[in-house]
Design a protein around this motif. Structure first.
Motif, mmCIF file in Angstrom:
data_model
loop_
_atom_site.group_PDB
_atom_site.id
_atom_site.type_symbol
_atom_site.label_atom_id
_atom_site.label_comp_id
_atom_site.label_asym_id
_atom_site.label_seq_id
_atom_site.Cartn_x
_atom_site.Cartn_y
_atom_site.Cartn_z
ATOM 1 N N SER A 1 0.843 -1.212 0.000
ATOM 2 C CA SER A 1 0.000 0.000 0.000
ATOM 3 C C SER A 1 0.870 1.251 0.000
ATOM 4 O O SER A 1 0.586 2.213 -0.716
ATOM 5 N N GLU A 2 1.938 1.239 0.790
ATOM 6 C CA GLU A 2 2.811 2.413 0.857
ATOM 7 C C GLU A 2 3.484 2.649 -0.502
ATOM 8 O O GLU A 2 3.633 3.790 -0.958
ATOM 9 N N ALA A 3 3.866 1.547 -1.162
ATOM 10 C CA ALA A 3 4.515 1.667 -2.472
ATOM 11 C C ALA A 3 3.547 2.279 -3.484
ATOM 12 O O ALA A 3 3.928 3.151 -4.278
ATOM 13 N N ALA A 4 2.273 1.857 -3.427
ATOM 14 C CA ALA A 4 1.270 2.407 -4.349
ATOM 15 C C ALA A 4 1.064 3.889 -4.032
ATOM 16 O O ALA A 4 1.003 4.732 -4.929
ATOM 17 N N ARG A 5 0.972 4.209 -2.741
ATOM 18 C CA ARG A 5 0.740 5.604 -2.320
ATOM 19 C C ARG A 5 1.873 6.520 -2.787
ATOM 20 O O ARG A 5 1.651 7.633 -3.234
ATOM 21 N N LEU A 6 3.112 6.001 -2.713
ATOM 22 C CA LEU A 6 4.275 6.838 -3.073
ATOM 23 C C LEU A 6 4.655 6.711 -4.551
ATOM 24 O O LEU A 6 5.616 7.326 -5.005
ATOM 25 N N GLY A 7 3.920 5.888 -5.296
ATOM 26 C CA GLY A 7 4.167 5.749 -6.742
ATOM 27 C C GLY A 7 5.457 5.012 -7.067
ATOM 28 O O GLY A 7 6.064 5.257 -8.120
ATOM 29 N N VAL A 8 5.887 4.085 -6.185
ATOM 30 C CA VAL A 8 7.135 3.352 -6.473
ATOM 31 C C VAL A 8 6.904 1.831 -6.575
ATOM 32 O O VAL A 8 7.860 1.059 -6.501
ATOM 33 N N ALA A 9 5.627 1.443 -6.774
ATOM 34 C CA ALA A 9 5.330 0.000 -6.805
ATOM 35 C C ALA A 9 6.173 -0.733 -7.854
ATOM 36 O O ALA A 9 6.600 -1.869 -7.636
ATOM 37 N N ASN A 10 6.431 -0.053 -8.987
ATOM 38 C CA ASN A 10 7.199 -0.718 -10.057
ATOM 39 C C ASN A 10 8.686 -0.836 -9.726
ATOM 40 O O ASN A 10 9.418 -1.514 -10.445
ATOM 41 N N ALA A 11 9.114 -0.156 -8.689
ATOM 42 C CA ALA A 11 10.546 -0.191 -8.349
ATOM 43 C C ALA A 11 10.827 -1.132 -7.182
ATOM 44 O O ALA A 11 11.909 -1.090 -6.580
ATOM 45 N N ILE A 12 9.842 -1.987 -6.844
ATOM 46 C CA ILE A 12 10.065 -2.941 -5.740
ATOM 47 C C ILE A 12 9.868 -4.360 -6.247
ATOM 48 O O ILE A 12 8.905 -4.652 -6.962
ATOM 49 N N SER A 13 10.771 -5.245 -5.874
ATOM 50 C CA SER A 13 10.598 -6.672 -6.169
ATOM 51 C C SER A 13 10.476 -7.427 -4.853
ATOM 52 O O SER A 13 11.402 -7.369 -4.030
ATOM 53 N N PHE A 14 9.357 -8.087 -4.658
ATOM 54 C CA PHE A 14 9.157 -8.920 -3.466
ATOM 55 C C PHE A 14 9.560 -10.352 -3.829
ATOM 56 O O PHE A 14 8.888 -11.014 -4.616
#
Ligand code: GMT
Length: 378
Positions: free
Chosen positions: A238-251
């Protein structure tokens, strides 16, 4: 000696330490039995090393139920009598020391082993309702050790026990592989890699890593690799989506073979609210990866600020992001931190000294057991 090591099967610092201990004690001539729900990663096959499957009784993420702990105690008692264990070494007071001490009670009247307990961390932040059971297990242990001076003091405070001896975690040279040089790696990719390795429990503040990534990304294109799984994974998304960095994270998830991610990383992020030791930081140091994290407890004893990493106050995301940028933009500084970390890991956390310390700890604990003096006795 015939030694039984009781630990969690999870990927995590305490299992890594238990496996390293087993590997090195076997090499030193002892016969080892690893008691866990599944063999921990990094256990090396050896003709004197045996795995004994135990019923699961919780994990660092979840306390075991009373029924699970009773079943584990029965499992330990069965191995002690069938395999004639001299020493049972419990990693974590809850549930392993509780179960080991109960197992010894079940065996009264026959052969009883020496029980030693190593405290790893959350042992001192457990639910106060089970504190009396943990305290009793520590007093009944023949010896208690802690992985850092911070944790030893915290255990005295929490349980009123005599101060445990401090034996730090060690780093197995097998996992301390040299990394390719920074220049070499950067030619092959444009993105830099921030790594976070943890159980994603709230104490790890993994969500902070997302905020750090967002800040760093404004200056240096980078990716956050998240190795591990746990309760905060959802909030990180959720935090990644809020900050617009979801595409820059690999889980990546809770996966075996963590070493390969250390070889990929430019920086390890460890912004925890508390760490009794910080095994992930030591693994990063051994791999030559600078650490950026929080200046807390045991972590501040492992990472030397300004030498092999940067430690900032808990929650100081601007500070941690600035420290990360400084390292990413100055390859010479990052390389110097990496070299210093590798040297520190090799010199201060080599298995030989740690294994010798555990050897003495077992010997003293066995004398106490033979004399009928548990660790709580003066
Ligand atoms: O903290 C966790 O979620 C995992 C846990 C574990 O079982 O590995 O870590 C604890 O033990 C490690 C090994 O001694 C330490 O390096 C960690 O600092 C400690 N965790 C905490 O103190 C929060």
């Amino acid at each position: 000696m015939r030694i039984g090591i009781v630990c969690f099967a999870a990927i995590g610092g305490s299992s890594t330490v238990a496996a390293a201990l087993a590997n090195h004690l076997v090499a030193a001539g002892h016969t080892l039995f690893l008691l866990a729900p599944a063999p921990p990663e990094r256990l090396h096959p050896h003709s004197s090393l045996f795995f004994r499957a135990m019923p699961a009784a919780g994990s660092p993420l979840r306390p075991g139920s009373a029924a699970e702990v009773h079943r584990l105690a029965q499992g330990i008692a069965a191995v002690v009598s069938e395999d004639h264990l001299d020493v049972v070494h419990a990693h974590y007071a809850d549930p392993h020391a509780v179960a080991a001490v109960a197992a010894r009670e079940m065996l009264l009247g026959s052969w009883t082993p020496t029980v030693v307990t190593t405290l790893h961390g959350t042992d001192v932040t457990v639910d106060p309702r089970v504190a009396p059971a943990i305290s009793a297990a520590l007093f009944a242990s023949d010896g208690v050790s802690a992985v850092s001076p911070f944790l030893a003091d915290a255990a005295v405070e929490a349980y009123g026990i005599p101060r445990p001896i401090v034996i730090p975690n060690c780093i197995d040279p097998v996992s301390a592989r040299p990394r390719p040089g920074l220049e070499q790696r950067n030619q092959s990719r444009s993105e830099r890699v921030l790594l976070h390795v943890s159980t994603l429990r709230p104490v790890k503040r993994a969500v902070d890593c997302v905020g750090i990534l967002a800040r760093v990304n404004r200056r240096v294109p980078c990716r956050l690799l998240v190795v591990g799984d746990g309760p905060d994974a959802e909030s990180m998304h959720s935090e990644a989506a809020r900050l617009g960095v979801a595409n820059a994270i690999s889980f990546v998830g809770a996966t075996a073979g963590v070493d390969r991610y250390f070889a990929e990383a430019d920086i390890l992020l460890l912004p925890s609210a508390s760490e009794s030791f910080g095994m992930a930081a030591l693994e990063a140091m051994a791999a030559g990866v600078p650490v950026v994290g929080s200046c807390v407890d045991g972590l501040a004893g492992v990472v030397v600020d300004g030498v092999c990493g940067r430690l900032l106050p808990v929650g100081d995301l601007d500070g941690m992001a600035a420290a990360a940028c400084e390292l990413l933009l100055q390859p010479g500084l990052a390389a110097a931190y990496g070299d210093a970390g590798r040297r520190l890991a090799r010199e201060s956390y080599a298995p030989a000294g740690v294994i010798a310390a555990y050897g003495e700890f077992y010997a003293e604990s066995r004398l106490r057991h033979a004399a009928g003096l548990p660790s709580g006795a003066p």
